[in-house]
Structures are given as structure tokens and as C-alpha cells.
Design a protein around this motif. Structure first.
Motif, PDB file in Angstrom:
ATOM      1  N   PHE A   1      44.384   0.425  32.808  1.00  0.00           N
ATOM      2  CA  PHE A   1      45.123   1.660  32.543  1.00  0.00           C
ATOM      3  C   PHE A   1      44.221   2.730  31.943  1.00  0.00           C
ATOM      4  O   PHE A   1      44.363   3.915  32.251  1.00  0.00           O
ATOM      5  CB  PHE A   1      46.320   1.404  31.629  1.00  0.00           C
ATOM      6  N   ILE A   2      43.286   2.349  31.083  1.00  0.00           N
ATOM      7  CA  ILE A   2      42.363   3.324  30.506  1.00  0.00           C
ATOM      8  C   ILE A   2      41.525   3.964  31.601  1.00  0.00           C
ATOM      9  O   ILE A   2      41.324   5.180  31.614  1.00  0.00           O
ATOM     10  CB  ILE A   2      41.478   2.664  29.426  1.00  0.00           C
ATOM     11  N   GLN A   3      41.054   3.166  32.548  1.00  0.00           N
ATOM     12  CA  GLN A   3      40.263   3.716  33.647  1.00  0.00           C
ATOM     13  C   GLN A   3      41.074   4.708  34.474  1.00  0.00           C
ATOM     14  O   GLN A   3      40.577   5.767  34.872  1.00  0.00           O
ATOM     15  CB  GLN A   3      39.740   2.590  34.538  1.00  0.00           C
ATOM     16  N   ARG A   4      42.336   4.374  34.740  1.00  0.00           N
ATOM     17  CA  ARG A   4      43.187   5.296  35.514  1.00  0.00           C
ATOM     18  C   ARG A   4      43.471   6.574  34.739  1.00  0.00           C
ATOM     19  O   ARG A   4      43.440   7.672  35.284  1.00  0.00           O
ATOM     20  CB  ARG A   4      44.517   4.630  35.871  1.00  0.00           C
ATOM     21  N   PHE A   5      43.745   6.438  33.449  1.00  0.00           N
ATOM     22  CA  PHE A   5      44.083   7.608  32.654  1.00  0.00           C
ATOM     23  C   PHE A   5      42.876   8.494  32.400  1.00  0.00           C
ATOM     24  O   PHE A   5      43.037   9.691  32.177  1.00  0.00           O
ATOM     25  CB  PHE A   5      44.750   7.198  31.337  1.00  0.00           C
ATOM     26  N   VAL A   6      41.662   7.941  32.417  1.00  0.00           N
ATOM     27  CA  VAL A   6      40.473   8.785  32.300  1.00  0.00           C
ATOM     28  C   VAL A   6      40.424   9.738  33.483  1.00  0.00           C
ATOM     29  O   VAL A   6      40.128  10.927  33.328  1.00  0.00           O
ATOM     30  CB  VAL A   6      39.192   7.934  32.214  1.00  0.00           C
ATOM     31  N   LEU A   7      40.727   9.238  34.667  1.00  0.00           N
ATOM     32  CA  LEU A   7      40.737  10.099  35.842  1.00  0.00           C
ATOM     33  C   LEU A   7      41.852  11.139  35.763  1.00  0.00           C
ATOM     34  O   LEU A   7      41.691  12.278  36.188  1.00  0.00           O
ATOM     35  CB  LEU A   7      40.908   9.261  37.113  1.00  0.00           C
ATOM     36  N   PHE A   8      42.993  10.739  35.206  1.00  0.00           N
ATOM     37  CA  PHE A   8      44.149  11.628  35.141  1.00  0.00           C
ATOM     38  C   PHE A   8      44.001  12.682  34.036  1.00  0.00           C
ATOM     39  O   PHE A   8      44.288  13.856  34.243  1.00  0.00           O
ATOM     40  CB  PHE A   8      45.411  10.800  34.936  1.00  0.00           C
ATOM     41  N   LEU A   9      43.544  12.247  32.845  1.00  0.00           N
ATOM     42  CA  LEU A   9      43.465  13.151  31.701  1.00  0.00           C
ATOM     43  C   LEU A   9      42.117  13.857  31.581  1.00  0.00           C
ATOM     44  O   LEU A   9      42.011  14.883  30.917  1.00  0.00           O
ATOM     45  CB  LEU A   9      43.755  12.387  30.404  1.00  0.00           C
ATOM     46  N   GLY A  10      41.083  13.277  32.174  1.00  0.00           N
ATOM     47  CA  GLY A  10      39.795  13.943  32.188  1.00  0.00           C
ATOM     48  C   GLY A  10      38.880  13.646  31.022  1.00  0.00           C
ATOM     49  O   GLY A  10      37.752  14.125  30.984  1.00  0.00           O
ATOM     50  N   HIS A  11      39.325  12.870  30.031  1.00  0.00           N
ATOM     51  CA  HIS A  11      38.476  12.560  28.882  1.00  0.00           C
ATOM     52  C   HIS A  11      38.788  11.157  28.392  1.00  0.00           C
ATOM     53  O   HIS A  11      39.960  10.801  28.224  1.00  0.00           O
ATOM     54  CB  HIS A  11      38.718  13.578  27.769  1.00  0.00           C
ATOM     55  N   PRO A  12      37.750  10.343  28.133  1.00  0.00           N
ATOM     56  CA  PRO A  12      37.990   8.955  27.718  1.00  0.00           C
ATOM     57  C   PRO A  12      38.740   8.807  26.399  1.00  0.00           C
ATOM     58  O   PRO A  12      39.539   7.885  26.240  1.00  0.00           O
ATOM     59  CB  PRO A  12      36.578   8.366  27.592  1.00  0.00           C
ATOM     60  N   THR A  13      38.510   9.717  25.462  1.00  0.00           N
ATOM     61  CA  THR A  13      39.193   9.607  24.171  1.00  0.00           C
ATOM     62  C   THR A  13      40.691   9.817  24.322  1.00  0.00           C
ATOM     63  O   THR A  13      41.486   9.103  23.707  1.00  0.00           O
ATOM     64  CB  THR A  13      38.623  10.641  23.183  1.00  0.00           C
TER      65      THR A  13
END
Length: 83
Positions: free
Chosen positions: A14-26
Motif C-alpha cells: 500500500f505504501i508503494q501504491r500511495f507513493v505513486l498516488f500522493l507523490g511523496h513517500p512521507t
């Protein structure tokens, strides 16, 4: 041990998917950890009998969550493919 490992692997996905969606790892890490904690607390409340007095019907809230979140996942996060 297997349950903990599975939990961590799901969070990583989920973190990997949300990095693409939100644009920032934090941001992705914050959102995923918050949502995982919120869902875990609600699940504990269901199985303690506070929300769900008959535990044989515990599959119903799980089905409701899956049905509610699947369109969000497919339409919002499904379009964020790498490459």
C-alpha cells in the motif's frame, strides 16, 4: 509470526501504491500507517463485542469494508501505474 509478516507486506504494498498516488513517500507512509491503525482499532472493537455482539456475524463488517473500499482502490490507485 506469519500474521505479522503478512501485515507488514500488505503495508509495504500500500505504501508503494500511495507513493505513486500522493507523490511523496512521507505522505504515503503517514496515510497508510494511520489507516492501518484505524482499521485495526475498529476490528478489535468488533471482536470484543462492543460493536458486534454476535461474533459469528463478524464476516459482515469485513464484507462491508471490502465492498466500500474496492471501487476507491480500483479507480483511484489502479490508474497510478509506474512507467
Amino acid at each position: 509470526m506469519a500474521v505479522g509478516l503478512g501485515y507488514i507486506l500488505v503495508e509495504i504494498a500500500f505504501i508503494q501504491r500511495f507513493v505513486l498516488f500522493l507523490g511523496h513517500p512521507t505522505y504515503a507512509l503517514t496515510v497508510v500507517i494511520f489507516l492501518a491503525d484505524a482499521v485495526e482499532r475498529r476490528g478489535k472493537a468488533c471482536f470484543r463485542g462492543r460493536w458486534l455482539p454476535r461474533t459469528e456475524l463478524a464476516w459482515m463488517p469485513l464484507l462491508l469494508v471490502i465492498v466500500a473500499l474496492m471501487p476507491t482502490y480500483l479507480f483511484c490507485l489502479g490508474h497510478c501505474q509506474p512507467g
